[in-house]
Design a protein around this motif. Sequence first.
Motif, PDB file in Angstrom:
ATOM      1  N   UNK A  93       0.831  -1.197   0.000  1.00  0.00           N
ATOM      2  CA  UNK A  93       0.000   0.000   0.000  1.00  0.00           C
ATOM      3  C   UNK A  93       0.872   1.255   0.000  1.00  0.00           C
ATOM      4  N   UNK A  94       1.924   1.251   0.823  1.00  0.00           N
ATOM      5  CA  UNK A  94       2.817   2.395   0.868  1.00  0.00           C
ATOM      6  C   UNK A  94       3.533   2.594  -0.468  1.00  0.00           C
ATOM      7  N   UNK A  95       3.972   1.491  -1.072  1.00  0.00           N
ATOM      8  CA  UNK A  95       4.616   1.578  -2.383  1.00  0.00           C
ATOM      9  C   UNK A  95       3.657   2.156  -3.417  1.00  0.00           C
ATOM     10  N   UNK A  96       2.429   1.667  -3.420  1.00  0.00           N
ATOM     11  CA  UNK A  96       1.425   2.178  -4.373  1.00  0.00           C
ATOM     12  C   UNK A  96       1.129   3.649  -4.117  1.00  0.00           C
ATOM     13  N   UNK A  97       1.013   4.033  -2.845  1.00  0.00           N
ATOM     14  CA  UNK A  97       0.767   5.440  -2.518  1.00  0.00           C
ATOM     15  C   UNK A  97       1.909   6.321  -3.011  1.00  0.00           C
ATOM     16  N   UNK A  98       3.149   5.858  -2.817  1.00  0.00           N
ATOM     17  CA  UNK A  98       4.297   6.634  -3.271  1.00  0.00           C
ATOM     18  C   UNK A  98       4.303   6.755  -4.793  1.00  0.00           C
ATOM     19  N   UNK A  99       4.012   5.668  -5.493  1.00  0.00           N
ATOM     20  CA  UNK A  99       3.979   5.707  -6.952  1.00  0.00           C
ATOM     21  C   UNK A  99       2.864   6.621  -7.448  1.00  0.00           C
ATOM     22  N   UNK A 100       1.704   6.556  -6.773  1.00  0.00           N
ATOM     23  CA  UNK A 100       0.592   7.436  -7.162  1.00  0.00           C
ATOM     24  C   UNK A 100       0.938   8.901  -6.923  1.00  0.00           C
ATOM     25  N   UNK A 101       1.592   9.208  -5.811  1.00  0.00           N
ATOM     26  CA  UNK A 101       2.003  10.589  -5.527  1.00  0.00           C
ATOM     27  C   UNK A 101       3.002  11.071  -6.567  1.00  0.00           C
ATOM     28  N   UNK A 102       3.957  10.203  -6.908  1.00  0.00           N
ATOM     29  CA  UNK A 102       4.950  10.556  -7.924  1.00  0.00           C
ATOM     30  C   UNK A 102       4.268  10.779  -9.278  1.00  0.00           C
ATOM     31  N   UNK A 103       3.332   9.897  -9.613  1.00  0.00           N
ATOM     32  CA  UNK A 103       2.587  10.026 -10.860  1.00  0.00           C
ATOM     33  C   UNK A 103       1.761  11.309 -10.868  1.00  0.00           C
ATOM     34  N   UNK A 104       1.133  11.622  -9.740  1.00  0.00           N
ATOM     35  CA  UNK A 104       0.354  12.850  -9.618  1.00  0.00           C
ATOM     36  C   UNK A 104       1.240  14.073  -9.828  1.00  0.00           C
ATOM     37  N   UNK A 105       2.423  14.061  -9.207  1.00  0.00           N
ATOM     38  CA  UNK A 105       3.343  15.189  -9.358  1.00  0.00           C
ATOM     39  C   UNK A 105       3.809  15.331 -10.803  1.00  0.00           C
ATOM     40  N   UNK A 106       4.123  14.192 -11.450  1.00  0.00           N
ATOM     41  CA  UNK A 106       4.549  14.231 -12.855  1.00  0.00           C
ATOM     42  C   UNK A 106       3.432  14.755 -13.752  1.00  0.00           C
ATOM     43  N   UNK A 107       2.220  14.278 -13.509  1.00  0.00           N
ATOM     44  CA  UNK A 107       1.077  14.723 -14.321  1.00  0.00           C
ATOM     45  C   UNK A 107       0.812  16.212 -14.081  1.00  0.00           C
ATOM     46  N   UNK A 108       0.925  16.670 -12.845  1.00  0.00           N
ATOM     47  CA  UNK A 108       0.709  18.088 -12.537  1.00  0.00           C
ATOM     48  C   UNK A 108       1.747  18.943 -13.238  1.00  0.00           C
ATOM     49  N   UNK A 109       2.998  18.500 -13.210  1.00  0.00           N
ATOM     50  CA  UNK A 109       4.057  19.258 -13.898  1.00  0.00           C
ATOM     51  C   UNK A 109       3.805  19.282 -15.401  1.00  0.00           C
ATOM     52  N   UNK A 110       3.438  18.124 -15.971  1.00  0.00           N
ATOM     53  CA  UNK A 110       3.155  18.071 -17.410  1.00  0.00           C
ATOM     54  C   UNK A 110       1.941  18.926 -17.759  1.00  0.00           C
ATOM     55  N   UNK A 111       0.919  18.902 -16.905  1.00  0.00           N
ATOM     56  CA  UNK A 111      -0.276  19.717 -17.133  1.00  0.00           C
ATOM     57  C   UNK A 111       0.072  21.210 -17.092  1.00  0.00           C
ATOM     58  N   UNK A 112       0.911  21.566 -16.144  1.00  0.00           N
ATOM     59  CA  UNK A 112       1.342  22.963 -16.055  1.00  0.00           C
ATOM     60  C   UNK A 112       2.053  23.373 -17.337  1.00  0.00           C
ATOM     61  N   UNK A 113       2.970  22.497 -17.821  1.00  0.00           N
ATOM     62  CA  UNK A 113       3.685  22.791 -19.065  1.00  0.00           C
ATOM     63  C   UNK A 113       2.720  22.883 -20.242  1.00  0.00           C
ATOM     64  N   UNK A 114       1.748  21.987 -20.299  1.00  0.00           N
ATOM     65  CA  UNK A 114       0.769  22.004 -21.391  1.00  0.00           C
ATOM     66  C   UNK A 114      -0.108  23.255 -21.329  1.00  0.00           C
ATOM     67  N   UNK A 115      -0.529  23.646 -20.128  1.00  0.00           N
ATOM     68  CA  UNK A 115      -1.334  24.866 -19.986  1.00  0.00           C
ATOM     69  C   UNK A 115      -0.530  26.089 -20.405  1.00  0.00           C
ATOM     70  N   UNK A 116       0.723  26.117 -19.990  1.00  0.00           N
ATOM     71  CA  UNK A 116       1.587  27.237 -20.356  1.00  0.00           C
ATOM     72  C   UNK A 116       1.746  27.307 -21.861  1.00  0.00           C
ATOM     73  N   UNK A 117       1.954  26.153 -22.471  1.00  0.00           N
ATOM     74  CA  UNK A 117       2.115  26.095 -23.937  1.00  0.00           C
ATOM     75  C   UNK A 117       0.825  26.523 -24.625  1.00  0.00           C
TER      76      UNK A 117
END
Length: 138
Positions: A107-131
């Motif tokens: 569960x902890x591993x999955x939570x960490x992967x989901x948090x990392x994925x969320x952060x990556x998606x947020x960063x990519x979304x920010x870049x896409x919105x900026x673009x």
Amino acid sequence: MHRNLPQNKEALLKSYTTRLKEDVKSMLENFEEIIKLAKGENDSQLNRMTQIEQDTFEMQVRAANIVRAGESLMKLVSDIKQYLILNDFPSVNEAITQNSKLFRTKQQECDQKLMSLRDDIAADLYDLEDEYFTSIYK
């Protein structure tokens, strides 16, 4: 040997041991008697054919006794398995604890992967919105 066991468990273990010894003894004795009969060293006053029939019948009875003792041993094994399955609470609790730890780790591993994925998606979304907002094609 089993001093810390409750009285009923101690009695059950003794009965299992007794059953085991009796069944093995029965199998051995009957097998030995069959071997003696097969040697044909019986000197008796019976007619040869009568003696052969008697020996054959005794062999069949002793073979049936061996089979009965074998079935009793199989029943004993089944009883012991059932007893262990139903009454081996420490190992069941240990297995539950181990599985619980394993699942918490997963569960902890999955939570960490989901948090990392969320952060990556947020960063990519920010870049896409900026673009998108700086694009001349909007």
